[in-house]
Design an enzyme around this catalytic site. Sequence first.
Site, PDB file in Angstrom:
ATOM      1  N   SER A 234       0.802  -1.216   0.000  1.00 57.44           N
ATOM      2  CA  SER A 234       0.000   0.000   0.000  1.00 57.44           C
ATOM      3  C   SER A 234       0.833   1.263   0.000  1.00 57.44           C
ATOM      4  O   SER A 234       2.053   1.230   0.163  1.00 57.44           O
ATOM      5  CB  SER A 234      -0.920   0.017   1.234  1.00 57.44           C
ATOM      6  OG  SER A 234      -1.706  -1.146   1.303  1.00 57.44           O
ATOM      7  N   SER A 272      -2.761  -3.445  -3.250  1.00 58.43           N
ATOM      8  CA  SER A 272      -2.226  -2.151  -2.826  1.00 58.43           C
ATOM      9  C   SER A 272      -3.345  -1.221  -2.387  1.00 58.43           C
ATOM     10  O   SER A 272      -4.174  -0.798  -3.196  1.00 58.43           O
ATOM     11  CB  SER A 272      -1.443  -1.515  -3.982  1.00 58.43           C
ATOM     12  OG  SER A 272      -0.657  -0.449  -3.522  1.00 58.43           O
ATOM     13  N   ASP A 274      -4.209   2.167  -1.677  1.00 59.25           N
ATOM     14  CA  ASP A 274      -3.609   3.464  -1.986  1.00 59.25           C
ATOM     15  C   ASP A 274      -4.588   4.581  -1.638  1.00 59.25           C
ATOM     16  O   ASP A 274      -5.659   4.705  -2.250  1.00 59.25           O
ATOM     17  CB  ASP A 274      -3.236   3.529  -3.465  1.00 59.25           C
ATOM     18  CG  ASP A 274      -2.315   2.388  -3.871  1.00 59.25           C
ATOM     19  OD1 ASP A 274      -1.420   2.035  -3.075  1.00 59.25           O
ATOM     20  OD2 ASP A 274      -2.493   1.841  -4.985  1.00 59.25           O
TER      21      ASP A 274
END
Length: 349
Positions: A234, A272, A274
């Site tokens: 992340s 991930s 984000d």
Amino acid sequence: MSQPARRPRTRELGIVVGALPTGRHNAITDVPGVLVGHTTVEDGHDLHTGVTAVVPSQLGPQRWTLPAAVYRGNGYGKLVGSTQVDELGVLESPIVLTATLSVFRAADALLTYLMDRRPDGVSFNPLVGETNDGHLSDIRQRPIAEEHVHAALTSAAGGLPAEGCVGAGTGTTALGYKAGIGTSSRLVDGFDRPLTVGALTQSNFGGVLTALGVPLPVDELIPDADRTEPPGNSCMIVVATDAPLDARQLGRLARRAIFAMGRVGASYSNESGDYAIAFSTAAPDQPTIPDAQITPIFTAVLDSVEEALLNSVFTATTTRGMGGRTSHAVPHEAAVRRLTAAGRLATSG
């Protein structure tokens, strides 16, 4: 444990992003009143983790909220408090970053901090983000305790914050290399006063490191290294500005912050999480900047986030973690040679 010697920031290596000038420290703390504190939890073996706090000093008895927005690039994460920021468009607490399995303990500790500051309060919205440092650190130990969060909050200061393997970035990796915390800032002219945009990143995501458009793959720069690399993970991005913007406009800034990840080679993978958080410290009586004049501020966000991401990788040091896994620092000399050959450096090193 003593901290490793500071590695050069990207700008010291001649890697200059964009044309806008930076603030005095080239850090999020160039935004007046914005402070940063770290607590590092490391035993030299299985624990490489910590806490990073971004503390807007404007939050206090005279003003308990700031305009803010959150943008979710990919929602594979645990950003505590984000839905209320989305709903009301305000930030009510410092922003705390830590490791995935410690985020809830950190949120409880931040809640205690907020309750101590407002003894009459009956509702609070602590904002706590995370990335997963379980590749290098024994994340299941959940070592983050209230005293670690309190220390990061109360030690928060101006000046240039520590970068790389510190605080919430102690055990993170990104783009094939050891990563951590990075920061940068930009100044924007053309208004009644110079405006400041600052960014801080907790980098822990996949892809191929790219600087100024030049790929710097770990397999080529460190071909014989004994290394391991986690999937995805992340990125947390905090953007602060003293530009008078409302929550809708700050949401536009937060989106640009996620876009900037693509400039450094992010893969934006399934795993991930984000997120970008953007807030303004401008006094509430200042008129909001019209949308027609906001483009230079977008440029400042893109450039400051890009440089913060690069700083988060270039300032990190090689770390050997749990199970003997190793994440290597970017080899500066090899990176500079490649960028020089491509004609992209402002200096020769």
